[in-house]
Write a protein that holds these residues in place. Structure first.
Motif, short mmCIF file in Angstrom:
data_model
loop_
_atom_site.label_atom_id
_atom_site.label_comp_id
_atom_site.label_asym_id
_atom_site.label_seq_id
_atom_site.Cartn_x
_atom_site.Cartn_y
_atom_site.Cartn_z
N UNK A 202 -111.78 -44.35 -30.62
CA UNK A 202 -110.68 -43.69 -29.91
C UNK A 202 -109.39 -44.49 -30.06
N UNK A 203 -109.48 -45.81 -30.01
CA UNK A 203 -108.29 -46.65 -30.17
C UNK A 203 -107.67 -46.43 -31.55
N UNK A 204 -108.50 -46.38 -32.58
CA UNK A 204 -108.00 -46.13 -33.93
C UNK A 204 -107.32 -44.77 -34.02
N UNK A 205 -107.96 -43.76 -33.44
CA UNK A 205 -107.38 -42.41 -33.45
C UNK A 205 -106.04 -42.39 -32.73
N UNK A 206 -105.95 -43.06 -31.60
CA UNK A 206 -104.72 -43.06 -30.81
C UNK A 206 -103.57 -43.74 -31.56
N UNK A 207 -103.88 -44.83 -32.25
CA UNK A 207 -102.83 -45.52 -33.01
C UNK A 207 -102.31 -44.65 -34.15
N UNK A 208 -103.20 -43.87 -34.75
CA UNK A 208 -102.77 -42.95 -35.80
C UNK A 208 -101.98 -41.78 -35.22
N UNK A 209 -102.47 -41.24 -34.11
CA UNK A 209 -101.80 -40.09 -33.50
C UNK A 209 -100.37 -40.42 -33.10
N UNK A 210 -100.14 -41.62 -32.57
CA UNK A 210 -98.80 -41.94 -32.08
C UNK A 210 -97.78 -42.10 -33.21
N UNK A 211 -98.25 -42.27 -34.44
CA UNK A 211 -97.34 -42.36 -35.60
C UNK A 211 -97.60 -41.20 -36.55
N UNK A 212 -97.56 -40.00 -35.99
CA UNK A 212 -97.65 -38.77 -36.79
C UNK A 212 -98.95 -38.63 -37.55
N UNK A 213 -100.03 -39.21 -37.01
CA UNK A 213 -101.34 -39.06 -37.63
C UNK A 213 -101.54 -39.89 -38.87
N UNK A 214 -100.76 -40.96 -39.02
CA UNK A 214 -100.85 -41.79 -40.22
C UNK A 214 -101.92 -42.88 -40.08
N UNK A 215 -102.81 -42.93 -41.08
CA UNK A 215 -103.72 -44.07 -41.17
C UNK A 215 -102.98 -45.27 -41.78
N UNK A 216 -102.16 -44.95 -42.76
CA UNK A 216 -101.22 -45.91 -43.33
C UNK A 216 -99.96 -45.13 -43.71
#
Length: 362
Positions: A202-216
């Motif tokens: 969930x933490x990984x998903x949230x970090x991606x979601x807050x930056x427009x869904x970017x993994x990188x």
């Protein structure tokens, strides 16, 4: 008299806050600068959570949490109608349906005995609200959620710093969401918020979601939002954290003092704080009859008040639910009677005596 005295707080912390803001201006990393990770680390340590993910607001925290859980069209989320609009607003914006459960009249918190009856095959989460600074009965809520394989999102916009059975608010459920709106127990000088979880995925998903869904950078693995908390606001929170422990102690002590001074007034009913938790009093809220007249009388004595909240969400035009409105009688009773009094860590006893005297004269 200030309803919430942010000026005195700033004067006490001015040197540190100014220096931290200047540091951001000097290094120029206004988005996801080093203060963001520093603040997240301190917040995680404070709550005992594994992860703290900062975001643009407490409202955004709720939406991002729903998105991380994959909640959307056709799903239902159980919550309380006696809360700020953002609670239901984010459920609706996620595409789901808010299902309202009435409150306990003494605490204004969701009545856990009525939750299970509202669970359907479409229910995906329970979103209790830690209202006025007191955490809901999270052990009972978590037990219901575990039985039915549901997530729990604590709307802790008003309760950062509060304790429930020895655990900190924001670390008592699947996800905890708080707000750093200036008037909150821990506030910045604009909008800001954070999400807490012990779940790595969930933490990984949230970090991606807050930056427009970017993994990188420029590689989008999911739908996201522009949900970052800016570096300057994180610097302000870091400054305020320096005396936050003292402020929580003050809020607890002032709440007890208010209760003692108001105990003899027949025209005022106090909120109940359960014995297994405390209340950090984001708003010091009481019940009064003839509220309009009382508010007017206090204003004439120079005592500011506020009403949190005058209309239950299931009676609001945007979120109206006539079926549940017929069942949530305690929410409507409270909406007609709640009134919030001046409260902040820098409130003096002399100011409190003015408030009590004005109420006694009503």
């Amino acid at each position: 008299m200030q309803f919430i005295d942010l000026k005195s707080q700033y004067r006490a912390l001015k040197e540190s806050i100014d220096a931290r803001i200047q540091k951001v201006l000097d290094h120029g990393q206004y988005i996801l600068g080093p203060e963001v990770a520093e603040m997240e680390g301190q917040l995680a340590a404070y709550t005992g959570s594994k992860h703290a993910i900062s975001c643009a607001s407490g409202t955004e925290a709720l939406l991002m949490s729903l998105m991380a859980l994959g909640i959307g069209p056709g799903d239902e989320v159980i919550t309380t109608p006696f809360t700020f609009a953002a609670t239901a607003e984010m459920i609706v914006l996620a595409g789901a349906k808010p299902v309202y459960v009435d409150i306990d009249r003494d605490t204004c918190l969701i009545d856990v005995t009525k939750i299970e009856a509202k669970i359907t095959p479409r229910t995906k989460a329970i979103m209790p609200v830690s209202l006025y600074g007191q955490v809901a009965d999270m052990d009972a809520i978590n037990a219901i959620a575990e039985k039915h394989k549901l997530a729990v999102i604590e709307d802790a916009a008003q309760s950062f710093g509060a304790t429930y059975k020895g655990r900190k608010s924001c670390n008592v459920s699947t996800l905890g969401c708080t707000s750093f709106f200036p008037s909150k127990p821990l506030g910045c000088y604009g909008d800001g918020g954070a999400i807490f979880t012990n779940d790595d995925l969930l933490a990984k998903a949230l970090k991606e979601i807050r930056t427009h869904g970017q993994e990188r950078r420029y590689y989008h693995t999911r739908i996201g939002v522009g949900g970052r908390m800016d570096t300057i606001q994180c610097a302000v929170v870091l400054g305020k954290l320096e005396r936050f422990g003292w402020e929580i102690e003050r809020r607890l002590a002032l709440g007890d003092l208010y209760a003692k001074k108001l105990a003899g007034l027949k025209n005022v009913k106090l909120l109940t704080v359960r014995g297994d938790r405390d209340c950090v009093w984001a708003q010091y809220t009481v019940f009064v009859e003839n509220r309009e007249a009382v508010v007017k009388a206090l204003a004439e004595q120079g005592v500011p008040t506020a009403v949190h909240y005058p209309l239950s969400l299931n009676r609001q035009p945007a979120y109206r639910d006539d079926a549940s409105a017929a069942e949530t009688v305690n929410s409507h009773w409270a909406a007609d009677r709640v009134m919030s009094l001046p409260m902040s860590a820098d409130l003096t006893e002399a100011q409190m005596d003015r408030v009590v005297a004005a109420l006694a004269a009503c």
